[in-house]
Motif scaffolding. Structure first.
Motif, short mmCIF file in Angstrom:
data_model
loop_
_atom_site.label_atom_id
_atom_site.label_comp_id
_atom_site.label_asym_id
_atom_site.label_seq_id
_atom_site.Cartn_x
_atom_site.Cartn_y
_atom_site.Cartn_z
N ALA A 121 9.41 -14.05 -10.07
CA ALA A 121 8.11 -13.47 -10.40
C ALA A 121 7.91 -12.10 -9.78
CB ALA A 121 6.99 -14.41 -9.95
N GLY A 122 8.78 -11.69 -8.87
CA GLY A 122 8.64 -10.40 -8.19
C GLY A 122 9.56 -9.34 -8.76
N VAL A 123 9.38 -8.13 -8.26
CA VAL A 123 10.20 -6.99 -8.67
C VAL A 123 10.64 -6.22 -7.42
CG1 VAL A 123 9.13 -6.74 -10.95
CG2 VAL A 123 8.17 -5.52 -9.00
N PHE A 124 11.64 -5.38 -7.59
CA PHE A 124 12.11 -4.52 -6.51
C PHE A 124 11.40 -3.17 -6.59
CE2 PHE A 124 15.52 -7.49 -7.10
CZ PHE A 124 16.02 -7.71 -5.84
N ARG A 125 10.85 -2.70 -5.46
CA ARG A 125 10.36 -1.32 -5.37
C ARG A 125 11.51 -0.52 -4.78
NH1 ARG A 125 5.39 -0.34 -1.58
NH2 ARG A 125 6.87 -1.27 -0.15
N VAL A 126 11.93 0.52 -5.48
CA VAL A 126 13.06 1.33 -5.02
C VAL A 126 12.60 2.74 -4.70
CG1 VAL A 126 14.75 -0.02 -6.31
CG2 VAL A 126 13.74 1.96 -7.38
N ASN A 127 13.20 3.31 -3.67
CA ASN A 127 12.95 4.70 -3.31
C ASN A 127 14.17 5.48 -3.80
OD1 ASN A 127 12.91 7.21 -1.96
ND2 ASN A 127 11.60 6.35 -0.36
N HIS A 128 13.98 6.25 -4.86
CA HIS A 128 15.10 6.96 -5.48
C HIS A 128 15.70 8.03 -4.58
CE1 HIS A 128 14.74 4.98 -9.35
NE2 HIS A 128 13.45 5.20 -9.34
N GLY A 147 0.82 -1.21 0.00
CA GLY A 147 0.00 0.00 0.00
C GLY A 147 0.86 1.26 0.00
N PRO A 148 0.22 2.40 0.10
CA PRO A 148 0.95 3.67 0.08
C PRO A 148 2.02 3.75 1.17
CG PRO A 148 -1.41 4.05 -0.12
CD PRO A 148 -1.23 2.60 0.21
N GLN A 149 3.16 4.28 0.80
CA GLN A 149 4.29 4.52 1.70
C GLN A 149 4.41 6.02 1.91
OE1 GLN A 149 6.14 1.49 2.67
NE2 GLN A 149 4.21 0.82 1.77
N ALA A 150 5.43 6.44 2.63
CA ALA A 150 5.69 7.88 2.80
C ALA A 150 5.94 8.49 1.42
CB ALA A 150 6.90 8.09 3.69
N PRO A 151 5.37 9.65 1.13
CA PRO A 151 5.59 10.27 -0.19
C PRO A 151 7.08 10.41 -0.51
CG PRO A 151 3.91 11.46 1.03
CD PRO A 151 4.52 10.47 1.99
N SER A 152 7.45 10.03 -1.74
CA SER A 152 8.84 10.10 -2.18
C SER A 152 8.88 9.94 -3.69
CB SER A 152 9.66 9.00 -1.49
OG SER A 152 11.05 9.24 -1.69
N GLU A 153 9.97 9.41 -4.22
CA GLU A 153 10.12 9.12 -5.65
C GLU A 153 10.40 7.63 -5.80
OE1 GLU A 153 12.93 11.66 -7.74
OE2 GLU A 153 12.59 13.21 -6.23
N TYR A 154 9.35 6.85 -6.12
CA TYR A 154 9.46 5.41 -6.20
C TYR A 154 9.57 4.93 -7.65
CZ TYR A 154 8.04 5.43 -1.32
OH TYR A 154 7.98 5.65 0.03
N GLY A 155 10.17 3.77 -7.81
CA GLY A 155 10.26 3.13 -9.11
C GLY A 155 10.29 1.63 -8.92
N LEU A 156 10.28 0.90 -10.04
CA LEU A 156 10.36 -0.56 -10.02
C LEU A 156 11.56 -1.00 -10.82
CD1 LEU A 156 6.63 -1.51 -10.70
CD2 LEU A 156 7.84 -1.59 -8.51
N VAL A 157 12.20 -2.07 -10.35
CA VAL A 157 13.33 -2.65 -11.06
C VAL A 157 13.13 -4.16 -11.09
CG1 VAL A 157 15.83 -3.03 -11.05
CG2 VAL A 157 14.89 -0.83 -10.29
N ALA A 158 13.19 -4.74 -12.28
CA ALA A 158 13.12 -6.19 -12.41
C ALA A 158 14.53 -6.75 -12.42
CB ALA A 158 12.39 -6.57 -13.70
N SER A 159 14.73 -7.85 -11.72
CA SER A 159 16.05 -8.50 -11.75
C SER A 159 16.20 -9.22 -13.09
CB SER A 159 16.17 -9.51 -10.59
OG SER A 159 15.36 -10.64 -10.87
N ARG A 160 17.34 -9.80 -13.31
CA ARG A 160 17.55 -10.57 -14.53
C ARG A 160 17.38 -12.06 -14.28
NH1 ARG A 160 22.29 -7.52 -17.87
NH2 ARG A 160 21.37 -5.47 -17.71
N HIS A 161 16.84 -12.41 -13.14
CA HIS A 161 16.63 -13.81 -12.76
C HIS A 161 15.39 -14.33 -13.49
CE1 HIS A 161 15.91 -17.31 -10.22
NE2 HIS A 161 17.16 -17.17 -9.82
N LEU A 162 15.57 -15.24 -14.42
CA LEU A 162 14.48 -15.69 -15.29
C LEU A 162 13.36 -16.43 -14.57
CD1 LEU A 162 16.48 -16.81 -18.44
CD2 LEU A 162 15.29 -14.65 -18.02
N ARG A 163 13.59 -16.88 -13.34
CA ARG A 163 12.55 -17.58 -12.60
C ARG A 163 11.95 -16.72 -11.49
NH1 ARG A 163 16.08 -22.31 -11.27
NH2 ARG A 163 17.28 -22.16 -13.15
#
Length: 145
Positions: A94-101, A76-92
């Motif tokens: 199913a998740g992604v990284f949420r990053v706070n820039h 759900g919502p976090q503290a306001p900031s600048e968020y993005g998503l990064v997918a790993s290169r692991h082919l198996r």
């Protein structure tokens, strides 16, 4: 003459509304899951960090359906900031990284029981001890000598 004034005022109002649209249109980021055989896409609200996901699903006697998963624990919502998503290169994976820039904090987000869940945000600074994450619990580890 009064009609022309109202018409010009309406155009000015539309121009002001239109000026605000591009900012609102860029408020999400989308990233596909890295898993090679999964057609899932994650979405993050770039200001709040809220994460959701959708994927294609088969549905009998139709062309299919879009299955979407709303935010669950930690997504759900976090503290306001600048968020993005990064997918790993692991082919198996199913998740992604949420990053706070802004802070460098990261969490892992994935679909579990029909909702998106995310681990608590963590950040490894140069003077912070390493941390081991087990489920949603972060256990600090002693600093290495």
């Amino acid at each position: 003459m009064g009609g022309k004034t109202r018409y010009r005022g309406g155009l000015a109002a539309l121009a002001l509304l239109g000026a605000g649209l591009p900012a609102a249109a860029g408020s999400y980021e989308f990233v596909p899951a890295p898993q090679a055989d999964l057609n899932r896409v994650y979405r993050v609200d770039k200001v709040t960090g809220e994460v959701t996901s959708c994927q294609y699903g088969l549905q009998e006697n139709t062309i299919g359906t879009t299955l979407c998963f709303g935010p669950g624990e930690g997504a759900g919502p976090q503290a306001p900031s600048e968020y993005g998503l990064v997918a790993s290169r692991h082919l198996r994976e199913a998740g992604v990284f949420r990053v706070n820039h802004r802070t460098g904090a990261m969490s892992i987000c994935y679909v579990l029981d029909e909702v998106v869940v995310c681990t608590p945000q963590a950040s490894a600074g140069s003077d912070a001890p390493a941390a081991r994450t087990t489920g949603n619990v972060v256990t600090p580890q002693p600093a290495r000598p």
